[in-house]
Design an enzyme around this catalytic site. Structure first.
Site, PDB file in Angstrom:
ATOM      1  N   ASP A 138      79.243  25.885  71.816  1.00  0.00           N
ATOM      2  CA  ASP A 138      79.016  26.193  70.402  1.00  0.00           C
ATOM      3  C   ASP A 138      79.189  24.918  69.585  1.00  0.00           C
ATOM      4  O   ASP A 138      79.403  23.837  70.146  1.00  0.00           O
ATOM      5  CB  ASP A 138      79.960  27.323  69.925  1.00  0.00           C
ATOM      6  N   HIS A 159      73.836  26.486  67.076  1.00  0.00           N
ATOM      7  CA  HIS A 159      75.190  26.476  67.644  1.00  0.00           C
ATOM      8  C   HIS A 159      75.276  25.377  68.706  1.00  0.00           C
ATOM      9  O   HIS A 159      75.852  25.574  69.779  1.00  0.00           O
ATOM     10  CB  HIS A 159      75.548  27.851  68.223  1.00  0.00           C
ATOM     11  N   GLU A 206      71.336  32.695  64.812  1.00  0.00           N
ATOM     12  CA  GLU A 206      71.687  31.933  63.606  1.00  0.00           C
ATOM     13  C   GLU A 206      71.132  30.511  63.607  1.00  0.00           C
ATOM     14  O   GLU A 206      71.829  29.579  63.203  1.00  0.00           O
ATOM     15  CB  GLU A 206      73.212  31.906  63.442  1.00  0.00           C
ATOM     16  N   TRP A 236      72.879  42.406  67.959  1.00  0.00           N
ATOM     17  CA  TRP A 236      74.134  42.227  67.201  1.00  0.00           C
ATOM     18  C   TRP A 236      73.956  42.549  65.731  1.00  0.00           C
ATOM     19  O   TRP A 236      74.935  42.831  65.038  1.00  0.00           O
ATOM     20  CB  TRP A 236      74.725  40.836  67.410  1.00  0.00           C
ATOM     21  N   TYR A 264      82.519  44.540  67.218  1.00  0.00           N
ATOM     22  CA  TYR A 264      82.992  43.168  67.023  1.00  0.00           C
ATOM     23  C   TYR A 264      84.518  43.159  66.960  1.00  0.00           C
ATOM     24  O   TYR A 264      85.118  43.506  65.940  1.00  0.00           O
ATOM     25  CB  TYR A 264      82.358  42.560  65.760  1.00  0.00           C
ATOM     26  N   PHE A 265      85.097  42.756  68.058  1.00  0.00           N
ATOM     27  CA  PHE A 265      86.549  42.838  68.189  1.00  0.00           C
ATOM     28  C   PHE A 265      87.277  41.691  67.475  1.00  0.00           C
ATOM     29  O   PHE A 265      88.467  41.510  67.662  1.00  0.00           O
ATOM     30  CB  PHE A 265      86.957  42.883  69.667  1.00  0.00           C
TER      31      PHE A 265
HETATM   32  C1  TNX Z   1      78.189  35.594  64.179  1.00  0.00           C
HETATM   33  S1  TNX Z   1      77.204  37.279  66.402  1.00  0.00           S
HETATM   34  C2  TNX Z   1      77.982  34.824  65.319  1.00  0.00           C
HETATM   35  C3  TNX Z   1      79.119  34.054  65.865  1.00  0.00           C
HETATM   36  C4  TNX Z   1      80.377  34.239  65.065  1.00  0.00           C
HETATM   37  C5  TNX Z   1      80.512  35.676  64.647  1.00  0.00           C
HETATM   38  C6  TNX Z   1      81.807  35.977  63.950  1.00  0.00           C
HETATM   39  C7  TNX Z   1      76.471  35.983  66.702  1.00  0.00           C
HETATM   40  C8  TNX Z   1      75.386  36.076  67.653  1.00  0.00           C
HETATM   41  N1  TNX Z   1      76.841  34.856  66.069  1.00  0.00           N
HETATM   42  O1  TNX Z   1      78.762  32.708  65.956  1.00  0.00           O
HETATM   43  O2  TNX Z   1      81.453  33.846  65.842  1.00  0.00           O
HETATM   44  O3  TNX Z   1      79.439  36.001  63.797  1.00  0.00           O
HETATM   45  O4  TNX Z   1      81.999  37.353  63.763  1.00  0.00           O
END
Ligand code: TNX
Length: 746
Positions: A192, A253, A316, A382, A407-408
């Site tokens: 990441d 990321h 993202e 997600w 989402y824990f």
């Molecule tokens: C979104 S869920 C992200 C993560 C973060 C998370 C925090 C996803 C695919 N990407 O990079 O850690 O939210 O809740």
């Protein structure tokens, strides 16, 4: 009350349910007559030469040794025939059962575990282990016949080892407890913006540079898993029937990789491995050399991980850099694409094609669902479950991993002892009631849903103990949703089975959350003393009992039962715990009912003024209790405060680093409204829009890393009770200030 009667009736009618605590609940259980006595004289038999049966039997011995100090001998003297000694547990092969299915037959003289597969034998052993309550080395298992198989093939947990890293020993222990929840996929998030955690022999800078970051407090943080460690973990996972699906996130990321190898960048400046949370805008570029690099990396990944599916991230990927880069734009035109999303689709496609040549399928976050995606690509949903719905409709396999439902990283209760994480509550019951079946889907679409997964993002889980707390027991609820047929799932029954499960967690030294059961207190002062109301998330009054003592002793199943608010003299020490019957379900809790207990409200008791990005964050300087703060607007409401006597206000505050990447949203955060160089805590009356009634300068706290109590002030007298708004005015974004507690009175 009717619900309670039904629960009691059920557990009397099906004694196995209450006593055994099998989680996840087996698909079918047919009660028998009598029971089997387990004890040191019991012998386990496996067919000679059947290594899978032997492995399952050894695991059963390992588990019973751990939780019951019962170490049974294993004999291979008897082959796979029908005859055996009395008082034996026999593992048997049987044709025709599904890939993870098993049958478990308990008769008074003999227990038989049968399955077609290694996984089935293993899960049969796990169920048998749980049929004996933890504790004693002898016990009775009620006669019954279990026919069991999972509803979903993918029952997963994602562990983020990039934001914070866990030791190989922790990963092995997690795989172990996953296995005994019959969870079978560990999605391992290894790369990441904040760290690259996997040794890649061809590119050593990925770990010599990319695995290390400088934290806001100046400390160096990092580490990585060597290939030897990974191979060892993968081997161990195979013995637990857990598939490890590694994730190499791309094209976003990717900051840590780009920091290590700047030629991969599509931006102009070389970034550092990030110590900020949120969404960063650094993306891999789309040059042939970059794809060569990724292919090389994936070649080593494929070599390390036997998983037929490899996760390539895809989430993202904000396209600012791609749009600003002449080099990327030129490639885009050359390839004939009109927009950057099409370019990401091309990116995904290239990687998918490469992995296909290595015999693997790709899985990615739901952003990879773009026109032209290869049909064998799996979508991990997600953005709620919509990604899975769209994927299934388009003929793709999908896994449900919805935010916020699974989402824990969200806290599990409003209790002050919850560790750092997201402020929104995702309770055990929320997870248990997650409905994976979409009634609007056709059977064909439904068949594309491989299963479900919960995600442990670790921005705020700095320690392994906190990862365990966030995972357990919510993973037990997840396991039951993923394994057990909907008709077999009953929340009160699950809670009863959870109590023996807690004892197993303790035997394994796991730091599980008792948030569902833990007593919560509301305290106020009355003319007769202090009024105390107790409650628990699981509605202990109708489900179990909160029991308490006032003499300083630990609460037991015989202590007074709480049934209505108590009025107690100031200074009383109350200790309480939640019980189900004679079993203690929560850790003991205690509180001294002194003047401070009445006056002090901390950030957990107050209401946030807004619902922006709510987090529980630790202040510096060894603070153990995190502060509840909306980082978009550090502001709290304190309601119904008597101002008639012009009360004194004392507040404790802490500066927190503002290390978040929130893009354009940062402009929405109010800063620059401070009157003094460090800013101040403003007190407004009757909402936040009124002129400040008072303000407490932050100068006294500016140089302290942790919590500082600001000098007290008097508020002007105003008749009656009022809602106070406490907000920070600050000269700049960083530091951000948070309120720890406030006392208003006398
Ligand atoms: C979104 S869920 C992200 C993560 C973060 C998370 C925090 C996803 C695919 N990407 O990079 O850690 O939210 O809740």
């Amino acid at each position: 009350m009717a619900a309670r009667a039904a629960t009691l009736f059920l557990s009397l009618a099906l004694p196995w349910a209450a006593r055994s605590g099998v989680i996840p609940a087996p698909a079918e259980v047919i009660p028998g007559v009598g029971s089997f006595n387990v004890g040191p004289g019991t012998v386990i038999q496996v067919p000679r030469g059947d290594r899978d049966a032997s492995a399952a039997a050894h695991y059963l011995v390992e588990l019973w040794t751990r939780t019951n100090a019962l170490e049974l001998p294993i004999s291979t003297a008897v082959a796979n025939s029908g005859t055996a000694n009395a008082d034996s547990i026999a593992f048997r092969r049987r044709r025709g059962l599904g890939p993870e299915a098993y049958e478990l037959d308990v008769a008074p003289q003999r227990i038989t575990v049968s399955a077609s597969s290694a996984a089935g034998l293993f899960y049969g052993a796990v169920t048998l282990w749980q049929l004996l309550p933890p504790g004693s080395a002898t016990g009775r298992i009620a006669a019954q016949s279990i026919h069991d198989a999972p509803v979903y093939a993918w029952r997963g947990l994602m562990l983020d080892s990039a934001r914070h890293m866990q030791s190989p020993a922790f990963i092995r222990s997690m795989i172990d407890w996953m296995a005994w929840h019959k969870l079978n996929v560990l999605h391992w998030h290894l790369t990441d913006d904040q760290g690259w955690r996997l040794e890649i022999r061809k590119y050593p800078r990925l770990t010599s540079v990319g695995a290390w970051r400088v934290e806001p407090n100046g400390e160096r943080y990092g580490g990585f898993y060597s290939q030897d460690e990974v191979r060892d973990i993968v081997r161990f996972a195979a013995t637990r029937h857990v598939q490890i699906v590694p994730e190499i996130d791309m094209p976003g990321h990717a900051t840590a990789a780009i920091a290590a190898y700047p030629t991969l960048s599509s931006g102009t400046a070389t970034p550092r491995v990030s110590a900020n949370w949120g969404v960063l805008n650094h993306l891999f570029n789309v040059e042939p050399e970059t794809f060569r690099f990724l292919d090389d990396v994936l070649a080593e990944v494929v070599d390390l991980f036997p998983s037929p599916i490899i996760h390539i991230g895809g989430d993202e990927a904000v396209k600012d850099e791609w749009q600003a880069s002449p080099q990327v734009r030129a490639r885009e035109r050359e390839l004939g694409f009109q927009n950057p999303d099409a370019l990401q689709a091309y990116f995904t496609q290239r990687i998918g094609t490469y992995l296909a040549t290595r015999g693997r399928r790709i899985i990615g976050w739901d952003e990879i669902l773009q026109p032209g995606l290869r049909k064998d690509a799996v979508i991990m949903s997600w953005h709620g479950v919509s990604g899975a719905q769209l994927a299934a409709a388009a003929g793709h396999d999908a896994v449900l991993a919805p935010d916020p439902g699974l989402y824990f990283d969200h806290r599990q209760s409003t209790l002050p002892n919850e560790p750092p994480g997201r402020l929104r509550v995702l309770s055990l019951e929320d997870v248990y009631r997650f409905a994976p079946q979409d009634p609007a889907q056709s059977d064909r679409e439904r068949a594309h849903v491989l299963g479900l997964q919960a995600n442990l993002w670790t921005e705020h889980m700095q320690t392994e103990e906190r990862v365990q707390w966030m995972a357990l027991p919510r993973a037990a609820a997840l396991a039951e949703v993923g394994w057990s047929p909907a008709a077999r799932r009953r929340w009160p029954d699950f809670l009863e089975r959870l109590v023996p499960q807690f004892a197993r967690y303790r035997a394994f030294g796991l730091n599980y959350a008792d948030s569902a059961f833990a007593p919560a207190a509301q305290i106020s002062s009355t003319s007769d003393g202090i009024s105390l109301t107790l409650s628990a998330q699981v509605d202990a009054v109708s489900f179990g009992d909160i029991r308490y003592t006032l003499d300083g002793t630990q609460p037991s199943a015989e202590s007074s039962r709480y049934s209505a608010p108590l009025t107690l003299p100031q200074g009383t020490l109350i200790r309480a715990a939640t019980f189900l019957g004679s079993e203690q379900a929560s850790r003991p809790w205690e509180k001294r009912l002194d003047a401070r207990a009445v006056l002090r409200r901390d950030s957990h008791d107050l209401e946030p003024c807004s619902d922006g990005i709510g987090l529980l964050l630790l202040a510096g300087g060894n603070q153990s209790r995190p502060l509840a703060v909306d980082i978009m607007n550090p502001c709290w409401m304190d309601r119904g405060i008597d101002l008639s006597k012009g009360p004194r206000i004392i507040a404790a505050v802490a500066p927190l680093p503002f290390n978040y990447e929130i893009g354009a949203d940062a402009a929405k955060i109010r800063v620059g409204d401070a009157r003094t160089p460090q800013g101040e805590l403003e007190i407004h009356v009757d909402g936040c829009g009124t002129p400040a009634l008072a303000f407490l300068p932050l100068a006294a706290a500016a140089d302290a890393p942790g919590v500082t109590t600001l000098p007290p002030q008097r508020l002007p007298a105003l008749s009656g009770r009022h809602d106070l708004c406490l907000r920070f005015a600050r000269p700049r974004l960083n530091p951000m200030w948070a309120l720890d507690w406030v006392e208003i009175g006398e």
